[in-house]
Scaffold this active site. Structure first.
Site, PDB file in Angstrom:
ATOM      1  CE  LYS A  22      -2.883   2.515   3.399  1.00 32.93           C
ATOM      2  NZ  LYS A  22      -1.857   3.498   3.824  1.00 32.93           N
ATOM      3  CG  ASN A  23       2.493   2.545   3.587  1.00 26.30           C
ATOM      4  OD1 ASN A  23       1.373   3.056   3.492  1.00 26.30           O
ATOM      5  ND2 ASN A  23       2.938   2.029   4.722  1.00 26.30           N
ATOM      6  CB  CYS A 116      -4.674   9.889   9.418  1.00 26.74           C
ATOM      7  SG  CYS A 116      -3.505   9.027  10.461  1.00 26.74           S
ATOM      8  NE  ARG A 121       0.338  10.159   9.277  1.00 25.79           N
ATOM      9  CZ  ARG A 121       0.058   9.028   8.646  1.00 25.79           C
ATOM     10  NH1 ARG A 121      -1.162   8.520   8.692  1.00 25.79           N
ATOM     11  NH2 ARG A 121       0.976   8.397   7.968  1.00 25.79           N
ATOM     12  CG  ASP A 306       2.210   1.815   9.441  1.00 30.11           C
ATOM     13  OD1 ASP A 306       1.710   2.723  10.138  1.00 30.11           O
ATOM     14  OD2 ASP A 306       2.405   1.938   8.216  1.00 30.11           O
ATOM     15  NE  ARG A 399      -7.391   4.353   5.034  1.00 29.73           N
ATOM     16  CZ  ARG A 399      -6.504   4.893   5.860  1.00 29.73           C
ATOM     17  NH1 ARG A 399      -6.735   4.900   7.167  1.00 29.73           N
ATOM     18  NH2 ARG A 399      -5.392   5.419   5.402  1.00 29.73           N
TER      19      ARG A 399
END
Length: 418
Positions: A22-23, A116, A121, A306, A399
């Site tokens: 994903k990232n 988020c 952030r 994470d 997600r």
């Protein structure tokens, strides 16, 4: 419905293939608009965040087409209008379009990125770095307007913190700035290296990949390219911790072991037998996670934030006490209250630290996922819990995980999504 139902107590056996990252996929998808030719991406995860990014790209005039897990992005129809709409509002990752759009057309209008709840952030590092390259910013209602006067300029960039997102935005912008841009204190995460690899394959000149000092020779023409998204180290780590909770042994096929050194070392400290093969990572789990007195999350190559929630879930039934310190985000312990409902002994000692004392077993109950990684961690906890656990908020887990229920069910878990 929007829930996951788990009947705990079934050990995991067998193998599961790890999906694309994903990232890595999200910034690479954003970077596709910097080309004027089609790009084909292989091993793309079919997750809601990727679908959200595609919705944004299509709103900007790009055409996209799936073929299995391969995805073709045609940016030839890019029209450069505002990044707006529900997908942009709900996705933190829409911020990646800032650097990409500045590289493509010298301007970008974005709604404030959301999606988020794990921390503030802010985007101040993005703004500060891009200002050094000649970008001016103006606040708009619910968003920002960024633009250059005479184009992007090469610069020496010093990041106050090795932010992955800021590093990636500067890389994309610097690719279009004629001359040499250097980033000092760059993020070293594998996802940054993947973006650099994609851009280099398309004709960019980036050196220093995997280090904290990146050099980008900008102004070189880019062309369409075919590129494979690397496997997701966080998904692999999640399934590794699921094994600790449920017991048994699993083969994580195509897991990126070279990116997971800190994770695998910690797993071995907790009593797992880890064998890295050409197929992936084979893990044998102890009856109960072993003694681990303290863990601290850190930027890569440290233990990833994470996976902090998944580790915490496993430590709830480990032996002894463990101090878990979160050094990246200030709101990563939202899962603690849900684990306490299951019988966990967790005490928050300060904003970024909790002390967990292992109990023999958690008990199933109704819990709620409030964000992506916390939701996956509740699944891990439920696999080893006594009785049934119902986790609401499945949409958050979707997600980042293609089908966590199917993957774990094929390993023997009693789990369904509703």
């Amino acid at each position: 419905m929007d829930s996951i139902r788990v009947q705990g107590g079934a050990p995991l056996q067998g193998k599961v293939r790890i999906q694309g990252s994903k990232n890595a996929a999200l910034p690479i998808l954003a970077a596709c608009i910097m080309m004027k030719e089609k790009c084909r991406l292989d091993h793309v995860p079919k997750i809601s965040d990727v679908y959200g990014m595609l919705q944004i790209l299509e709103g900007l005039g790009c055409r996209t087409q799936w073929n299995g897990h391969s995805l073709t992005v045609d940016p030839s129809g890019f029209h450069g209008k505002d990044v707006a709409g529900e997908a942009a509002k709900s996705m933190r990752s829409s911020i990646f379009l800032l650097g990409a759009m500045l590289a493509r057309q010298g301007r970008a209008t974005l709604e404030n990125p959301g999606g988020c709840v794990i921390g503030k952030r802010p985007i101040d590092l993005h703004v500060k770095s891009l200002k050094a390259m000649g970008v001016t910013f103006r606040d708009r209602e619910n968003g920002i307007l960024a633009r250059t006067g005479k184009g992007l300029s090469p610069a020496e960039i010093w990041l106050d913190f090795p932010s992955v997102g800021a590093t990636e935005n500067v890389i994309m912008a610097a690719t279009a700035a004629k001359g040499e841009t250097r980033i000092h204190g760059a993020a070293r995460e594998p996802e940054v290296t993947a973006l650099c690899g994609f851009l280099n394959a398309a004709g960019a000149g980036i050196r220093g990949m995997g280090t904290g000092e990146l050099c980008i020779r900008g102004g070189m023409p880019l062309h369409g390219v075919r590129f494979r998204i690397p496997s997701d180290r966080i998904v692999a780590g999640t399934y590794l911790f699921c094994g600790f909770s449920a017991g048994g042994n699993v083969l994580l096929e195509d897991a990126p072991s070279d990116q997971m050194e800190a994770i695998l070392l910690l797993a071995e400290r907790m009593g797992a037998g880890i064998t890295v093969t050409r197929e992936g990572i084979y893990a044998q789990f102890p009856e109960r996670a072993g003694m681990l007195s303290s863990v601290r999350t850190d930027v890569y190559p440290g233990f990833p934030t994470d996976l902090q929630s998944a580790l915490l879930a496993v430590r709830c039934t480990g032996t002894g006490k463990c101090l878990v310190r979160e050094s990246i985000f200030e709101n990563r312990f939202r899962i603690a209250g849900e684990l306490q409902k299951m019988g966990a002994k967790i005490r928050q000692t300060d904003e970024k630290c909790v002390l967990v004392e292992g109990v023999r077993r958690l008990r199933g109950c109704k819990v709620e996922a409030c964000e992506l990684r916390g939701g996956a961690a509740l699944v891990a906890a439920a696999l080893g819990a006594e009785g049934e656990t119902v986790i609401s908020g499945k949409r958050y887990v979707d997600r980042g995980y293609e089908n966590i229920c199917k993957d774990l069910r094929e390993l023997g878990a009693r789990i369904v999504g509703e």
